[in-house]
Enzyme design. Sequence first.
Site, mmCIF file in Angstrom:
data_model
loop_
_atom_site.group_PDB
_atom_site.id
_atom_site.type_symbol
_atom_site.label_atom_id
_atom_site.label_comp_id
_atom_site.label_asym_id
_atom_site.label_seq_id
_atom_site.Cartn_x
_atom_site.Cartn_y
_atom_site.Cartn_z
ATOM 1 N N TYR A 168 54.276 27.584 26.471
ATOM 2 C CA TYR A 168 53.455 27.151 27.608
ATOM 3 C C TYR A 168 54.314 26.375 28.606
ATOM 4 O O TYR A 168 54.318 26.648 29.812
ATOM 5 C CB TYR A 168 52.274 26.277 27.132
ATOM 6 C CG TYR A 168 51.726 25.385 28.213
ATOM 7 C CD1 TYR A 168 51.060 25.930 29.308
ATOM 8 C CD2 TYR A 168 51.910 24.003 28.170
ATOM 9 C CE1 TYR A 168 50.581 25.122 30.333
ATOM 10 C CE2 TYR A 168 51.437 23.193 29.185
ATOM 11 C CZ TYR A 168 50.773 23.751 30.265
ATOM 12 O OH TYR A 168 50.315 22.940 31.281
ATOM 13 N N THR A 218 52.818 20.325 35.331
ATOM 14 C CA THR A 218 52.603 19.444 34.181
ATOM 15 C C THR A 218 53.863 18.639 33.849
ATOM 16 O O THR A 218 54.987 19.102 34.079
ATOM 17 C CB THR A 218 52.229 20.306 32.951
ATOM 18 O OG1 THR A 218 52.295 19.508 31.772
ATOM 19 C CG2 THR A 218 53.184 21.481 32.767
ATOM 20 N N ASP A 219 53.650 17.481 33.216
ATOM 21 C CA ASP A 219 54.808 16.687 32.759
ATOM 22 C C ASP A 219 55.502 17.350 31.562
ATOM 23 O O ASP A 219 56.609 16.949 31.178
ATOM 24 C CB ASP A 219 54.393 15.250 32.429
ATOM 25 C CG ASP A 219 53.371 15.132 31.309
ATOM 26 O OD1 ASP A 219 52.957 16.171 30.751
ATOM 27 O OD2 ASP A 219 52.978 13.993 30.979
ATOM 28 N N GLU A 220 54.866 18.364 30.969
ATOM 29 C CA GLU A 220 55.490 19.031 29.805
ATOM 30 C C GLU A 220 56.777 19.748 30.159
ATOM 31 O O GLU A 220 57.566 20.077 29.274
ATOM 32 C CB GLU A 220 54.525 20.048 29.178
ATOM 33 C CG GLU A 220 53.455 19.406 28.362
ATOM 34 C CD GLU A 220 52.883 20.324 27.291
ATOM 35 O OE1 GLU A 220 53.580 21.232 26.816
ATOM 36 O OE2 GLU A 220 51.718 20.102 26.930
ATOM 37 N N LYS A 279 55.358 27.133 32.576
ATOM 38 C CA LYS A 279 55.108 26.223 33.706
ATOM 39 C C LYS A 279 56.432 25.849 34.397
ATOM 40 O O LYS A 279 56.496 25.778 35.623
ATOM 41 C CB LYS A 279 54.365 24.969 33.252
ATOM 42 C CG LYS A 279 52.923 25.193 32.849
ATOM 43 C CD LYS A 279 52.052 25.787 33.946
ATOM 44 C CE LYS A 279 51.658 24.793 35.006
ATOM 45 N NZ LYS A 279 50.689 25.391 35.980
HETATM 46 O O1 DAU Z 1 50.975 16.743 29.373
HETATM 47 C C1 DAU Z 1 50.156 17.606 30.112
HETATM 48 C C2 DAU Z 1 49.639 18.691 29.215
HETATM 49 O O2 DAU Z 1 48.662 18.116 28.373
HETATM 50 C C3 DAU Z 1 49.049 19.863 29.961
HETATM 51 O O3 DAU Z 1 50.043 20.473 30.714
HETATM 52 C C4 DAU Z 1 48.467 20.875 28.985
HETATM 53 O O4 DAU Z 1 47.873 21.933 29.678
HETATM 54 C C5 DAU Z 1 47.468 20.197 28.119
HETATM 55 O O5 DAU Z 1 46.989 21.125 27.151
HETATM 56 C C6 DAU Z 1 48.059 18.971 27.451
HETATM 57 O O6 DAU Z 1 48.978 19.350 26.429
HETATM 58 P P1 DAU Z 1 48.924 18.706 24.959
HETATM 59 O O7 DAU Z 1 49.505 19.679 24.016
HETATM 60 O O8 DAU Z 1 49.472 17.323 24.979
HETATM 61 O O9 DAU Z 1 47.304 18.609 24.782
HETATM 62 P P2 DAU Z 1 46.383 18.813 23.496
HETATM 63 O O10 DAU Z 1 45.039 18.293 23.863
HETATM 64 O O11 DAU Z 1 46.464 20.195 22.974
HETATM 65 O O12 DAU Z 1 47.039 17.845 22.431
HETATM 66 C C7 DAU Z 1 47.165 16.467 22.677
HETATM 67 C C8 DAU Z 1 47.827 15.855 21.456
HETATM 68 O O13 DAU Z 1 46.912 15.939 20.361
HETATM 69 C C9 DAU Z 1 49.078 16.596 21.012
HETATM 70 O O14 DAU Z 1 50.036 15.655 20.547
HETATM 71 C C10 DAU Z 1 48.612 17.464 19.851
HETATM 72 C C11 DAU Z 1 47.474 16.667 19.257
HETATM 73 N N1 DAU Z 1 46.385 17.477 18.657
HETATM 74 C C12 DAU Z 1 45.806 18.430 19.448
HETATM 75 C C13 DAU Z 1 44.804 19.224 18.922
HETATM 76 C C14 DAU Z 1 44.166 20.298 19.795
HETATM 77 C C15 DAU Z 1 45.976 17.264 17.354
HETATM 78 O O15 DAU Z 1 46.485 16.371 16.641
HETATM 79 N N2 DAU Z 1 44.978 18.068 16.831
HETATM 80 C C16 DAU Z 1 44.389 19.048 17.575
HETATM 81 O O16 DAU Z 1 43.500 19.755 17.049
#
Ligand code: DAU
Length: 357
Positions: free
Chosen positions: A169, A141-143, A173
Amino acid sequence: MPDRPATSARPPLRRVLVTGGCGFIGSNLVRYLRTQRPGCHVVNLDALTYSGNPENLADLAGDTGYTFVHGDIRDRALVERLLERCDAVIHAAAETHVDRAIMDSRPFMETNVLGTQTMLDAALHARERGAFAGVFLHVSTDEVYGSLPADRPDLRFTETSPLHPNNPYAASKASSDLLVATCRNTFGLETRVARASNNFGPYQFPEKIIPLFVTNLVQGLKVPLYGDGLHVRDWLHVDDTCEAILAILERGRAGETYNIGGHNERSNLELTRSILAILGKGGEMIRHVADRPGHDRRYATDTAKIERELGWRPTRSAWPAALERTVRWYIDNPGWWQRIRAGAYRDYYRRQYGETV
Ligand code: DAU
């Protein structure tokens, strides 16, 4: 090692082991391999934990070129046996959700760190007895690079940027990436690492922002936007990811890491407004909630290396069409996500968001 165009293609893939093939990226990848390389048998090893869903590959029932094995990547004997006669392993099994890692990081260390170490050990042992001579491709992942400022669009992480994980997380990774790198250096295993940006598309577990927000809205619930909503992610359609992974596997250079990105940076607020517009809903459906602890502001990678060396570019990620297609998939497949949201998911949702779905 200086970058140079890949010169020698490997012989056609005949048998590939995919780990985590019942997850989101994994299931799309298994289907992609079966479609794009019909002569290649795909073995899918998946532990079927909360996000691994056999329904994701229900359409492959009866496909003689596909084998599902229910098992754990930490079972070295099993992995070693499955690697026999394989040309490659694509290691996509992982705990992936940042909010869950903040609640409890232990499963992330067990699966992502110890699981990857076991996979590497199994590959080395299988190689030692002449049963495996293939490529070990690690999906990352880019994270692992950490966060960039949102007001410096000129900055992007390259494959040589330092690792700076900011949450458990990402730390798990980054650790697994380092294990892969050291296995290459110490034991000469033929490894590759793919670091992808935020994926979207069908079959994504509805804990991630896009399927969570779409399914909430279809159910008439508000969407929980963290903090000021100005965090930026680079959205990459999962089909583009699958194409990149296959290109890295078949034509990438041994020991190399490749960034994969969508050229599609959006703030969470912009993303949320786009989803609301597609579904014909208004801004009153946004519930502003407390920010995620340690929330990375912006992810962005430089993808020049994969573009230059392998000729890959994201062609299916462009918005609004790709987002609309994805939202439409969730609208058209309510049974898939309703079954998920009716189960243990409800406890997770209550714990994370303090309300009931
Ligand atoms: O960048 C790659 C990564 O992207 C992957 O390695 C991870 O496995 C994947 O979960 C994802 O990480 P994020 O934390 O960026 O994804 P997430 O969908 O959880 O959140 C995307 C953005 O949205 C983040 O800035 C947090 C925000 N968010 C997320 C959720 C679940 C909200 O504002 N409200 C929420 O309920």
